[in-house]
Write a protein that holds these residues in place. Structure first.
Motif, PDB file in Angstrom:
ATOM      1  N   LYS A   1      24.611   4.533  38.760  1.00 58.23           N
ATOM      2  CA  LYS A   1      24.104   3.329  39.439  1.00 58.23           C
ATOM      3  C   LYS A   1      22.739   2.925  38.867  1.00 58.23           C
ATOM      4  CE  LYS A   1      23.118   1.435  43.987  1.00 58.23           C
ATOM      5  NZ  LYS A   1      23.089   1.701  45.439  1.00 58.23           N
TER       6      LYS A   1
ATOM      7  N   ARG B   1      23.182   1.182  35.439  1.00 57.70           N
ATOM      8  CA  ARG B   1      24.275   0.201  35.385  1.00 57.70           C
ATOM      9  C   ARG B   1      24.047  -0.911  34.384  1.00 57.70           C
ATOM     10  NH1 ARG B   1      23.154  -0.736  41.257  1.00 57.70           N
ATOM     11  NH2 ARG B   1      21.207  -1.846  41.248  1.00 57.70           N
ATOM     12  N   ASP B   2      22.808  -1.211  34.052  1.00 61.52           N
ATOM     13  CA  ASP B   2      22.533  -2.262  33.060  1.00 61.52           C
ATOM     14  C   ASP B   2      23.025  -1.873  31.663  1.00 61.52           C
ATOM     15  OD1 ASP B   2      21.379  -3.843  35.006  1.00 61.52           O
ATOM     16  OD2 ASP B   2      19.349  -3.183  34.556  1.00 61.52           O
TER      17      ASP B   2
ATOM     18  N   THR C   1      31.039  -4.284  30.422  1.00 58.39           N
ATOM     19  CA  THR C   1      31.741  -5.087  31.417  1.00 58.39           C
ATOM     20  C   THR C   1      32.987  -4.355  31.902  1.00 58.39           C
ATOM     21  OG1 THR C   1      30.936  -7.088  30.348  1.00 58.39           O
ATOM     22  CG2 THR C   1      32.801  -7.337  31.827  1.00 58.39           C
TER      23      THR C   1
ATOM     24  N   LEU D   1      31.988  -1.487  34.273  1.00 59.30           N
ATOM     25  CA  LEU D   1      31.603  -2.026  35.582  1.00 59.30           C
ATOM     26  C   LEU D   1      32.829  -2.499  36.356  1.00 59.30           C
ATOM     27  CD1 LEU D   1      28.376  -3.951  34.591  1.00 59.30           C
ATOM     28  CD2 LEU D   1      28.516  -1.981  36.136  1.00 59.30           C
TER      29      LEU D   1
ATOM     30  N   ALA E   1      34.003  -1.205  39.958  1.00 63.45           N
ATOM     31  CA  ALA E   1      34.191  -2.183  41.032  1.00 63.45           C
ATOM     32  C   ALA E   1      35.598  -2.068  41.616  1.00 63.45           C
ATOM     33  CB  ALA E   1      33.929  -3.594  40.518  1.00 63.45           C
TER      34      ALA E   1
ATOM     35  N   TRP F   1      28.102  -2.180  44.122  1.00 59.67           N
ATOM     36  CA  TRP F   1      26.983  -2.398  43.214  1.00 59.67           C
ATOM     37  C   TRP F   1      27.431  -2.648  41.768  1.00 59.67           C
ATOM     38  CZ3 TRP F   1      27.112   1.109  39.369  1.00 59.67           C
ATOM     39  CH2 TRP F   1      27.647   2.358  39.622  1.00 59.67           C
ATOM     40  N   ALA F   2      28.688  -2.352  41.463  1.00 56.46           N
ATOM     41  CA  ALA F   2      29.196  -2.535  40.091  1.00 56.46           C
ATOM     42  C   ALA F   2      29.663  -3.962  39.836  1.00 56.46           C
ATOM     43  CB  ALA F   2      30.333  -1.562  39.819  1.00 56.46           C
ATOM     44  N   GLU F   3      29.774  -4.756  40.903  1.00 54.06           N
ATOM     45  CA  GLU F   3      30.227  -6.143  40.740  1.00 54.06           C
ATOM     46  C   GLU F   3      29.082  -6.992  40.243  1.00 54.06           C
ATOM     47  OE1 GLU F   3      31.814  -7.312  44.500  1.00 54.06           O
ATOM     48  OE2 GLU F   3      33.355  -5.769  44.443  1.00 54.06           O
ATOM     49  N   ARG F   4      29.392  -7.855  39.307  1.00 55.62           N
ATOM     50  CA  ARG F   4      28.348  -8.751  38.764  1.00 55.62           C
ATOM     51  C   ARG F   4      28.649 -10.155  39.139  1.00 55.62           C
ATOM     52  NH1 ARG F   4      26.169  -6.834  32.888  1.00 55.62           N
ATOM     53  NH2 ARG F   4      25.208  -4.995  33.676  1.00 55.62           N
TER      54      ARG F   4
END
Length: 52
Positions: free
Chosen positions: A28, A31-32, A36, A39, A43, A49-52
């Motif tokens: 976490k 995560r940056d 994609t 993540l 998700a 928290w993994a959703e963008r």
């Protein structure tokens, strides 16, 4: 789930403790740096928290 959470995984009848809380906390906080696809997979497992 707290950072100290440990899951026991059984492989070939042998128990292996996995520090899931530590892994989740580290993932976490980094995560940056995740792709994609990574993540999206997290998700899909329900980690908001993994959703963008």
């Amino acid at each position: 789930m707290g950072r100290s959470h440990v899951e026991v995984v059984v492989i070939d009848g042998e128990e292996h403790p996995v520090k899931l809380g530590v892994w989740l906390s580290n993932t976490k906080s980094r995560r940056d740096k995740l792709s994609t696809e990574q993540l999206a997979a997290l998700a899909a497992l329900g980690l908001d928290w993994a959703e963008r």
